[in-house]
Design a protein around this motif. Structure first.
Motif, PDB file in Angstrom:
ATOM      1  N   SER A 173      16.816 -25.974 -41.308  1.00  0.00           N
ATOM      2  CA  SER A 173      17.296 -25.246 -42.482  1.00  0.00           C
ATOM      3  C   SER A 173      16.556 -25.630 -43.762  1.00  0.00           C
ATOM      4  N   ARG A 174      15.987 -26.807 -43.815  1.00  0.00           N
ATOM      5  CA  ARG A 174      15.292 -27.188 -45.056  1.00  0.00           C
ATOM      6  C   ARG A 174      14.049 -26.342 -45.304  1.00  0.00           C
ATOM      7  N   TRP A 175      13.570 -25.665 -44.275  1.00  0.00           N
ATOM      8  CA  TRP A 175      12.425 -24.766 -44.458  1.00  0.00           C
ATOM      9  C   TRP A 175      12.851 -23.319 -44.709  1.00  0.00           C
ATOM     10  N   PHE A 176      14.134 -23.009 -44.533  1.00  0.00           N
ATOM     11  CA  PHE A 176      14.583 -21.624 -44.657  1.00  0.00           C
ATOM     12  C   PHE A 176      14.257 -20.999 -46.015  1.00  0.00           C
ATOM     13  N   PRO A 177      14.374 -21.740 -47.136  1.00  0.00           N
ATOM     14  CA  PRO A 177      14.036 -21.113 -48.426  1.00  0.00           C
ATOM     15  C   PRO A 177      12.584 -20.647 -48.521  1.00  0.00           C
ATOM     16  N   GLN A 178      11.712 -21.164 -47.647  1.00  0.00           N
ATOM     17  CA  GLN A 178      10.306 -20.775 -47.673  1.00  0.00           C
ATOM     18  C   GLN A 178      10.027 -19.542 -46.807  1.00  0.00           C
ATOM     19  N   LEU A 179      11.048 -19.049 -46.103  1.00  0.00           N
ATOM     20  CA  LEU A 179      10.851 -17.989 -45.118  1.00  0.00           C
ATOM     21  C   LEU A 179      11.418 -16.654 -45.583  1.00  0.00           C
ATOM     22  N   LYS A 180      10.963 -15.590 -44.909  1.00  0.00           N
ATOM     23  CA  LYS A 180      11.499 -14.243 -45.121  1.00  0.00           C
ATOM     24  C   LYS A 180      12.360 -13.780 -43.958  1.00  0.00           C
ATOM     25  N   TRP A 181      12.128 -14.320 -42.764  1.00  0.00           N
ATOM     26  CA  TRP A 181      12.876 -13.861 -41.594  1.00  0.00           C
ATOM     27  C   TRP A 181      12.990 -14.979 -40.562  1.00  0.00           C
ATOM     28  N   ILE A 182      13.977 -14.812 -39.678  1.00  0.00           N
ATOM     29  CA  ILE A 182      14.130 -15.704 -38.534  1.00  0.00           C
ATOM     30  C   ILE A 182      14.501 -14.862 -37.319  1.00  0.00           C
ATOM     31  N   ASN A 183      13.827 -15.117 -36.227  1.00  0.00           N
ATOM     32  CA  ASN A 183      14.040 -14.390 -34.971  1.00  0.00           C
ATOM     33  C   ASN A 183      14.722 -15.339 -33.986  1.00  0.00           C
ATOM     34  N   PHE A 184      15.940 -14.995 -33.582  1.00  0.00           N
ATOM     35  CA  PHE A 184      16.702 -15.844 -32.658  1.00  0.00           C
ATOM     36  C   PHE A 184      16.468 -15.488 -31.195  1.00  0.00           C
ATOM     37  N   GLY A 185      15.424 -14.739 -30.917  1.00  0.00           N
ATOM     38  CA  GLY A 185      14.973 -14.517 -29.560  1.00  0.00           C
ATOM     39  C   GLY A 185      15.927 -13.690 -28.717  1.00  0.00           C
ATOM     40  N   GLY A 186      15.796 -13.857 -27.401  1.00  0.00           N
ATOM     41  CA  GLY A 186      16.584 -13.080 -26.453  1.00  0.00           C
ATOM     42  C   GLY A 186      17.639 -13.922 -25.768  1.00  0.00           C
ATOM     43  N   GLY A 187      18.157 -13.365 -24.656  1.00  0.00           N
ATOM     44  CA  GLY A 187      19.160 -14.079 -23.881  1.00  0.00           C
ATOM     45  C   GLY A 187      20.577 -13.908 -24.382  1.00  0.00           C
ATOM     46  N   HIS A 188      20.781 -13.060 -25.423  1.00  0.00           N
ATOM     47  CA  HIS A 188      22.124 -12.804 -25.946  1.00  0.00           C
ATOM     48  C   HIS A 188      22.702 -11.637 -25.139  1.00  0.00           C
ATOM     49  N   LEU A 189      23.507 -11.941 -24.142  1.00  0.00           N
ATOM     50  CA  LEU A 189      23.948 -10.925 -23.192  1.00  0.00           C
ATOM     51  C   LEU A 189      25.204 -10.211 -23.704  1.00  0.00           C
ATOM     52  N   MET A 190      25.042  -9.526 -24.836  1.00  0.00           N
ATOM     53  CA  MET A 190      26.184  -8.954 -25.547  1.00  0.00           C
ATOM     54  C   MET A 190      26.825  -7.773 -24.830  1.00  0.00           C
ATOM     55  N   THR A 191      26.176  -7.193 -23.842  1.00  0.00           N
ATOM     56  CA  THR A 191      26.759  -6.069 -23.112  1.00  0.00           C
ATOM     57  C   THR A 191      27.506  -6.501 -21.853  1.00  0.00           C
ATOM     58  N   ARG A 192      27.519  -7.767 -21.552  1.00  0.00           N
ATOM     59  CA  ARG A 192      28.313  -8.255 -20.423  1.00  0.00           C
ATOM     60  C   ARG A 192      29.794  -8.119 -20.752  1.00  0.00           C
ATOM     61  N   GLY A 193      30.599  -7.802 -19.758  1.00  0.00           N
ATOM     62  CA  GLY A 193      32.006  -7.489 -19.978  1.00  0.00           C
ATOM     63  C   GLY A 193      32.792  -8.570 -20.687  1.00  0.00           C
ATOM     64  N   ASP A 194      32.504  -9.856 -20.419  1.00  0.00           N
ATOM     65  CA  ASP A 194      33.283 -10.944 -21.008  1.00  0.00           C
ATOM     66  C   ASP A 194      32.636 -11.528 -22.259  1.00  0.00           C
ATOM     67  N   TYR A 195      31.588 -10.874 -22.770  1.00  0.00           N
ATOM     68  CA  TYR A 195      30.904 -11.390 -23.957  1.00  0.00           C
ATOM     69  C   TYR A 195      31.775 -11.169 -25.197  1.00  0.00           C
ATOM     70  N   ASP A 196      31.863 -12.190 -26.054  1.00  0.00           N
ATOM     71  CA  ASP A 196      32.665 -12.109 -27.272  1.00  0.00           C
ATOM     72  C   ASP A 196      31.814 -11.491 -28.387  1.00  0.00           C
ATOM     73  N   VAL A 197      31.800 -10.176 -28.446  1.00  0.00           N
ATOM     74  CA  VAL A 197      30.973  -9.462 -29.416  1.00  0.00           C
ATOM     75  C   VAL A 197      31.403  -9.774 -30.840  1.00  0.00           C
ATOM     76  N   ASN A 198      32.702  -9.858 -31.067  1.00  0.00           N
ATOM     77  CA  ASN A 198      33.191 -10.137 -32.428  1.00  0.00           C
ATOM     78  C   ASN A 198      32.740 -11.509 -32.905  1.00  0.00           C
ATOM     79  N   LEU A 199      32.728 -12.487 -32.013  1.00  0.00           N
ATOM     80  CA  LEU A 199      32.244 -13.815 -32.397  1.00  0.00           C
ATOM     81  C   LEU A 199      30.762 -13.764 -32.773  1.00  0.00           C
ATOM     82  N   LEU A 200      29.970 -13.006 -32.024  1.00  0.00           N
ATOM     83  CA  LEU A 200      28.549 -12.869 -32.363  1.00  0.00           C
ATOM     84  C   LEU A 200      28.393 -12.275 -33.757  1.00  0.00           C
ATOM     85  N   ILE A 201      29.131 -11.199 -34.030  1.00  0.00           N
ATOM     86  CA  ILE A 201      29.022 -10.549 -35.336  1.00  0.00           C
ATOM     87  C   ILE A 201      29.453 -11.498 -36.447  1.00  0.00           C
ATOM     88  N   GLU A 202      30.555 -12.217 -36.236  1.00  0.00           N
ATOM     89  CA  GLU A 202      31.037 -13.174 -37.246  1.00  0.00           C
ATOM     90  C   GLU A 202      30.021 -14.285 -37.482  1.00  0.00           C
TER      91      GLU A 202
END
Length: 391
Positions: free
Chosen positions: A197-226
């Motif tokens: 996080s100490r480098w975040f002020p120097q950046l314009k974007w951050i990419n959190f990559g893949g593997g977020h299986l948000m369409t799986r039936g038991d995935y907590d979509v609201n938690l992801l959004i929050e």
């Protein structure tokens, strides 16, 4: 051709079936997450790259992510927008081509950044450059798929970064999930913030990559959004990007195969199919995991050993010469007959992009099952496809 989506009895040859209705349901959910969390979600070609379906995707998302020159070209030329690109090793003969096709390009190391930054900027002055970082934390249990495993070749750790990032470095790329839940992302994010996080002020974007299986039936979509909204409130200067692959193709359709023979040895019966695990379902052997088979009950592998014929228990074997091209065991409700369909569920992600023509085995055709029940054949394969790989 109209087909029965429960049995696909109209088919007598192997088919990957993409079901449009299920695909659109996934896209609706993903676009909702992007909208409500104020982030950009892009399609990762490494899991799904059926370009004939890109017109459907463009109704919901605006961009894709690539890991090579060919993937970048596919996104630029067929999807119609420049890609978010990461490759572990950018090469001199491909750097300019990748730059032409990319809106964002993340380097795997500072040495790659220094070597190629001027080359890619000359080719595309508007390109935004980033660096892959390693938070040294991942909950991925299978070592083969863990990008943060000890000795990983991916990304740079915090202690190797200078206090002041090089000029022209706009973002961080961090990938450390595989079919993970929102709770895993929440825990992982704490490690990312702690280390970087100490480098975040120097950046314009951050990419959190893949593997977020948000369409799986038991995935907590609201938690992801929050979680994403909380992060954006803390760092309003950062555009947040997610690039899932499996989430787009999750549960969007099966692989339909046919029984070619039933053989037995030492009391173990194997139904030999006209598809191959190693050629057409490689993750089943790599992961490994046992896929779901329609109208069959998955059993431990040992269940096929010495079972009674009346129990209808089979291994399922592929049609390649690899001795280990089989999985099992499954219990069916009847004796399998030559020619009948065996349907593997959820076989669209990480399959069509990873198939091989080992043994010269014919690929399954690829079909799009429209919402009205009409099956459109997108691609059929021939001897010429195999021969061209040997040119």
């Amino acid at each position: 051709m109209k087909v029965n989506p429960n049995t696909f009895k109209e088919l007598s040859t192997p088919y990957y079936i993409l079901e449009e209705e299920r695909l659109r349901a996934n896209l609706e959910l993903i676009s909702r997450v992007a909208r409500e969390a104020g982030v950009e979600i892009v399609l990762a070609f490494k899991a799904y790259a059926l370009w004939r379906t890109f017109p459907i995707f463009r109704e919901y998302i605006a961009a894709t992510t690539a890991s090579s020159l060919y993937e970048a070209r596919l996104g630029y030329e067929e999807f119609g927008s420049r890609t978010h690109t990461f490759t572990p090793a950018l090469t001199s003969h491909e750097a300019a081509g990748i730059a032409r096709c990319s809106s964002h390009l993340s380097f795997n190391s500072l040495t790659q950044f220094e070597r190629f930054k001027d080359v890619v900027r000359r080719e595309n002055p508007k390109i935004s450059l980033g660096l892959r970082v390693n938070p040294e934390y991942s909950e991925v249990g299978t070592e083969l798929y863990n990008p943060c495993a000890r000795g990983t070749r991916f990304g740079i750790t915090a202690e190797k970064l200078p206090d002041r990032l090089p000029d022209g470095l706009d973002g961080f790329h961090c990938h450390c999930h595989c079919e993970s839940g929102a709770d895993v992302f929440e825990r992982t994010l704490a490690h990312i913030e702690e280390r970087f996080s100490r480098w975040f002020p120097q950046l314009k974007w951050i990419n959190f990559g893949g593997g977020h299986l948000m369409t799986r039936g038991d995935y907590d979509v609201n938690l992801l959004i929050e979680t994403l909204n909380d992060f954006r409130r803390c760092y309003p200067n950062l555009m947040v990007i997610l690039e899932p692959g499996s989430a787009f193709g999750w549960q969007t359709g099966p692989l339909v195969s046919q029984v070619m023979d039933v053989v037995a040895d030492h009391g173990i019966r194997t139904a030999i199919l006209n598809v191959s695990f190693t050629c057409h379902m490689p993750d089943c052997l790599e992961m490994p995991y046992q896929p779901a088979v329609r109208n069959a009950r998955s059993l431990p592998l040992s269940a096929a050993d010495g079972c009674a014929v009346s129990e209808h228990i089979y291994r399922l074997g592929g049609n390649s010469c690899l001795s280990g091209d089989f999985m099992g065991s499954w219990q069916f409700g009847h004796e399998l007959e030559v020619g009948e369909n065996v349907i593997f569920e959820d076989m669209l992600h990480y399959t069509t992009v990873k198939t091989t023509m080992f043994n010269g085995i014919t690929h399954p055709s690829i079909g799009l099952l429209h919402c009205d029940g009409d099956l459109e054949t997108l691609r059929e394969f021939s001897y010429e496809d195999y021969k061209s790989r040997m040119d």
